[in-house]
Design an enzyme around this catalytic site. Structure first.
Site, short mmCIF file in Angstrom:
data_model
loop_
_atom_site.label_atom_id
_atom_site.label_comp_id
_atom_site.label_asym_id
_atom_site.label_seq_id
_atom_site.Cartn_x
_atom_site.Cartn_y
_atom_site.Cartn_z
N ASP A 33 4.08 -0.37 12.73
CA ASP A 33 4.25 1.09 12.73
C ASP A 33 4.50 1.67 14.11
OD1 ASP A 33 3.74 0.97 9.99
OD2 ASP A 33 1.59 1.25 10.28
N LYS A 66 9.62 1.31 14.82
CA LYS A 66 10.78 0.41 14.79
C LYS A 66 11.94 1.03 14.01
CE LYS A 66 8.21 -2.71 12.81
NZ LYS A 66 6.85 -2.13 12.90
N GLY A 74 7.04 -0.36 6.08
CA GLY A 74 7.47 1.01 5.81
C GLY A 74 8.08 1.52 7.10
N HIS A 75 9.40 1.63 7.14
CA HIS A 75 10.10 2.03 8.36
C HIS A 75 10.72 3.41 8.17
CE1 HIS A 75 10.60 -2.52 9.47
NE2 HIS A 75 9.35 -2.13 9.39
N ARG A 80 5.44 -24.98 -1.97
CA ARG A 80 6.65 -25.49 -2.64
C ARG A 80 6.73 -25.21 -4.13
NH1 ARG A 80 5.37 -31.00 0.18
NH2 ARG A 80 3.39 -30.14 -0.45
N GLN A 121 6.36 -5.39 10.58
CA GLN A 121 5.01 -5.58 11.11
C GLN A 121 5.05 -5.62 12.64
OE1 GLN A 121 5.82 -7.92 8.15
NE2 GLN A 121 5.34 -5.97 7.20
N THR A 179 -0.56 -10.54 8.69
CA THR A 179 0.27 -10.70 7.51
C THR A 179 0.66 -12.18 7.40
OG1 THR A 179 2.13 -9.77 6.27
CG2 THR A 179 2.50 -10.13 8.65
N THR A 194 1.38 2.66 2.20
CA THR A 194 0.23 2.87 1.32
C THR A 194 -0.41 4.25 1.48
OG1 THR A 194 -1.20 1.88 2.98
CG2 THR A 194 -0.34 0.41 1.30
N ARG A 245 -2.48 5.06 3.65
CA ARG A 245 -3.84 4.96 4.21
C ARG A 245 -3.86 5.56 5.62
NH1 ARG A 245 -4.94 -1.37 3.89
NH2 ARG A 245 -2.72 -1.38 4.34
N PRO A 246 -4.99 6.21 5.99
CA PRO A 246 -5.07 6.71 7.37
C PRO A 246 -5.04 5.54 8.35
CG PRO A 246 -7.16 7.05 6.18
CD PRO A 246 -6.17 6.54 5.19
N ARG A 247 -4.24 5.67 9.41
CA ARG A 247 -4.19 4.59 10.42
C ARG A 247 -5.33 4.78 11.41
NH1 ARG A 247 2.13 5.67 11.29
NH2 ARG A 247 2.96 4.50 9.53
P1 GDP Z 1 7.70 1.39 11.82
O1 GDP Z 1 6.99 0.73 10.70
O2 GDP Z 1 7.53 0.67 13.11
O3 GDP Z 1 9.15 1.66 11.53
O4 GDP Z 1 7.00 2.82 12.02
P2 GDP Z 1 6.59 3.84 10.85
O5 GDP Z 1 7.80 4.50 10.32
O6 GDP Z 1 5.68 3.19 9.88
O7 GDP Z 1 5.67 4.85 11.66
C1 GDP Z 1 6.16 5.55 12.75
C2 GDP Z 1 5.97 7.06 12.48
O8 GDP Z 1 6.11 7.77 13.69
C3 GDP Z 1 7.01 7.64 11.54
O9 GDP Z 1 6.41 8.65 10.79
C4 GDP Z 1 8.06 8.23 12.49
O10 GDP Z 1 8.77 9.31 11.92
C5 GDP Z 1 7.19 8.69 13.61
N1 GDP Z 1 7.81 8.67 14.95
C6 GDP Z 1 8.66 7.76 15.47
N2 GDP Z 1 8.94 8.05 16.77
C7 GDP Z 1 8.23 9.15 17.06
C8 GDP Z 1 8.06 9.95 18.25
O11 GDP Z 1 8.59 9.64 19.31
N3 GDP Z 1 7.24 11.02 18.17
C9 GDP Z 1 6.60 11.36 17.02
N4 GDP Z 1 5.81 12.43 17.04
N5 GDP Z 1 6.72 10.65 15.88
C10 GDP Z 1 7.52 9.56 15.91
P1 IMO Z 2 5.64 -2.12 9.36
O1 IMO Z 2 6.86 -3.00 9.25
C1 IMO Z 2 1.29 -1.84 9.66
C2 IMO Z 2 -1.00 -4.93 7.56
C3 IMO Z 2 -1.86 -4.52 6.38
C4 IMO Z 2 -2.98 -5.52 6.49
C5 IMO Z 2 -2.25 -6.79 6.95
C6 IMO Z 2 -1.90 -7.75 5.83
O2 IMO Z 2 5.81 -0.80 8.70
O3 IMO Z 2 5.20 -2.04 10.77
P2 IMO Z 2 -0.08 -7.74 3.90
O4 IMO Z 2 0.15 -6.77 2.78
O5 IMO Z 2 1.08 -7.91 4.80
O6 IMO Z 2 -0.62 -9.04 3.42
O7 IMO Z 2 -1.27 -7.06 4.76
O8 IMO Z 2 -1.07 -6.35 7.59
N1 IMO Z 2 0.43 -4.55 7.47
C7 IMO Z 2 0.99 -3.58 8.20
N2 IMO Z 2 0.44 -2.69 9.06
N3 IMO Z 2 2.63 -1.84 9.45
C8 IMO Z 2 3.20 -2.73 8.61
O9 IMO Z 2 4.52 -2.87 8.49
C9 IMO Z 2 2.37 -3.63 7.91
N4 IMO Z 2 2.59 -4.61 7.00
C10 IMO Z 2 1.40 -5.17 6.76
O10 IMO Z 2 -2.31 -3.19 6.53
O11 IMO Z 2 -3.85 -5.15 7.53
MG MG Z 3 5.61 1.18 9.21
#
Ligand code: GDP
Ligand code: IMO
Ligand code: MG
Length: 423
Positions: A12, A15, A39-40, A142, A223, A238, A300, A302-304
């Site tokens: 998160d 990316k 979740g991107h 396998r 991840q 993961t 999900t 969930r609060p980070r």
């Molecule tokens: P990823 O899994 O690495 O692609 O990241 P996520 O999308 O799960 O979480 C990143 C969150 O931060 C998303 O809600 C983005 O919209 C937000 N975000 C990304 N860059 C920035 C930034 O520079 N500032 C703020 N405030 N939010 C950002």
């Molecule tokens: P992105 O690509 C943050 C975490 C889960 C759990 C552990 C194992 O959006 O950065 P899993 O379901 O993979 O077996 O869970 O990994 N986890 C992530 N945390 N961002 C993710 O993906 C994640 N994918 C899995 O919360 O702790």
């Molecule tokens: Mg994410």
């Protein structure tokens, strides 16, 4: 130029946003591991998109997106994602999306087992419940079912029968559950195969041929380094190789063909799920940063968990991944903090650790050693040039460069596409 963009913390990092930006200059974007546990988020104008299996470059018309062999594909989730995107006006024709015939398929029993195994554990991982772990486990033991098998009814039948024979026994005897009927899953998955068939191909040949023709490829990590199965905070990780090394096994592209790797980090740290987190905030800052950074899981909800930037952790990630450039995301979230801390070492049982300890108890008990800096107390959202950033923000970035021994190329100051500083 073939570039990897991946996460150097616990996922998160932002990316999705960076890949959306960087992919404008590449021809093909490839996911190399993970599944719909990812979740991107990509924000374009006032629209927000969250990608789980589709590469984050899919919004760019005319760019090809590839789901590599290292990804585990839940076909139901993928079809839902494609359908939802098409409803929002993004057409995904077969020449725009390629799915590796070798990618493993997430089955209904994987999803259920994921939950049941978590329930039985005392030390829960806090998985996303998407069946990722059980699917990768089947790959390694396998008995996995691959995308190509969904296109061949005879192979699917034999593999599924074999799997259900074993799995149903486990469901009944270990978990006291009914188990699955063959016909239901068989029909459902043949239908998925039919629907996805136009996209399925040998992506190894496709990618290598494209590279030979001087097309540029962007590899999209899911991840982050500390969720990596080998290098993460095991067992709270993961089940795939999210590090740069995972690119080669997850796509069939040789290491010599990768030119550089960019790591995404937040200007602070977050983590979803269980496991050690040395710089985690106490309650007050936790609430404040979670609210400002909107730190709720994109998959999900969930609060980070949130904490200060941990340079011990990220320095380790820079080494493992051979990082040449850093992207510092979400700098704006720190805009109104009077003091900002950076963790530069850990203390455990009177000993100072300058690098990331492997022992679980050391990591869990590690007390962060902090360096404190003054904040900048000004909004950075509208800034597009490094030299226009408040002095203390520049100082913060430069201090991170010094600690991590790598240059910062991108600084993100908001969710939108244009809210970025490129140096
Ligand atoms: P990823 O899994 O690495 O692609 O990241 P996520 O999308 O799960 O979480 C990143 C969150 O931060 C998303 O809600 C983005 O919209 C937000 N975000 C990304 N860059 C920035 C930034 O520079 N500032 C703020 N405030 N939010 C950002
Ligand atoms: P992105 O690509 C943050 C975490 C889960 C759990 C552990 C194992 O959006 O950065 P899993 O379901 O993979 O077996 O869970 O990994 N986890 C992530 N945390 N961002 C993710 O993906 C994640 N994918 C899995 O919360 O702790
Ligand atoms: Mg994410």
């Amino acid at each position: 130029m073939n570039i990897v963009v991946m996460g150097a913390q616990w996922g998160d990092e932002g990316k999705g946003k960076l890949i959306d930006i960087v992919s404008e200059h590449s021809d093909i974007t490839v996911r190399y591991q993970g599944g719909n546990n990812a979740g991107h988020t990509v924000v374009v104008g006032d629209k927000e998109y969250v990608f789980h299996l589709l590469p984050s470059a899919i919004l760019h018309k005319g760019k090809v997106c590839v789901i590599g062999n290292g990804v585990v594909v839940d076909p139901r989730a993928l079809i839902e994602e494609i359908t939802a995107l098409e409803k929002r006006g993004v057409k995904i024709a077969a020449d725009r999306l390629k799915i590796s015939d070798r990618s493993h398929v997430v089955m209904p029993y994987h999803r259920v087992l994921d939950g049941l195994r978590e329930m039985k554990r005392k030390n829960k991982i806090g998985t996303t419940g998407r069946g990722i772990g059980p699917c990768y486990a089947d790959k390694v033991t396998r008995c996995g079912i691959r995308m190509v098998d969904l296109l061949n009814p005879r192979v699917l039948k034999a593999k599924l029968e074999d799997n259900l024979r074993e799995k149903n026994e486990v469901f009944r005897k270990v978990f006291n559950q009914k188990g699955y009927s063959f016909q239901g899953i068989y029909r459902e998955y043949l239908a998925y195969g039919k629907k996805l068939a136009p996209y399925v191909c040998d992506t190894v040949l496709y990618l290598n041929d494209a590279i030979d023709r001087k097309k540029s490829v962007l590899f999209e990590g899911a991840q982050g380094t500390f969720l990596d199965i080998d290098f993460g905070t095991y067992p709270f990780v993961t089940s795939s190789s999210s590090i740069v090394g995972g690119v080669c096994v997850g796509t069939g592209v040789a290491p010599m063909k990768i030119d550089k790797a960019i790591a995404c980090v937040k200007a602070y740290t977050t983590r979803v799920g269980e496991g050690p987190f040395p710089t985690e905030f106490s309650t007050r800052l936790m609430e404040e940063i979670r609210k400002k950074g909107n730190e709720f899981g994109a998959t999900t909800g969930r609060p980070r968990r949130c904490g200060w930037f941990d340079s011990v952790l990220v320095r380790y990630a820079v080494i493992i991944n051979g990082i040449s450039d850093l992207a510092i995301m979400k700098l704006d979230v720190l805009d109104d903090l009077p003091k900002i801390k950076i963790c530069t070492a850990y203390r455990y049982k009177g000993k100072i650790y300058k690098s990331f300890p492997t022992d679980f108890e050391a990591l869990r008990g590690a007390q962060p050693v902090y360096e404190e800096m003054d904040g900048w107390m000004r909004s950075t959202n509208g800034i597009r040039e490094f030299r226009k950033l408040p002095r203390n923000a520049q100082k913060y970035i430069k201090r991170l460069e010094g600690l991590l021994k790598v240059g910062v190329k991108y600084i993100s100051v908001g969710t939108k596409r244009d809210e970025i500083i490129v140096r």
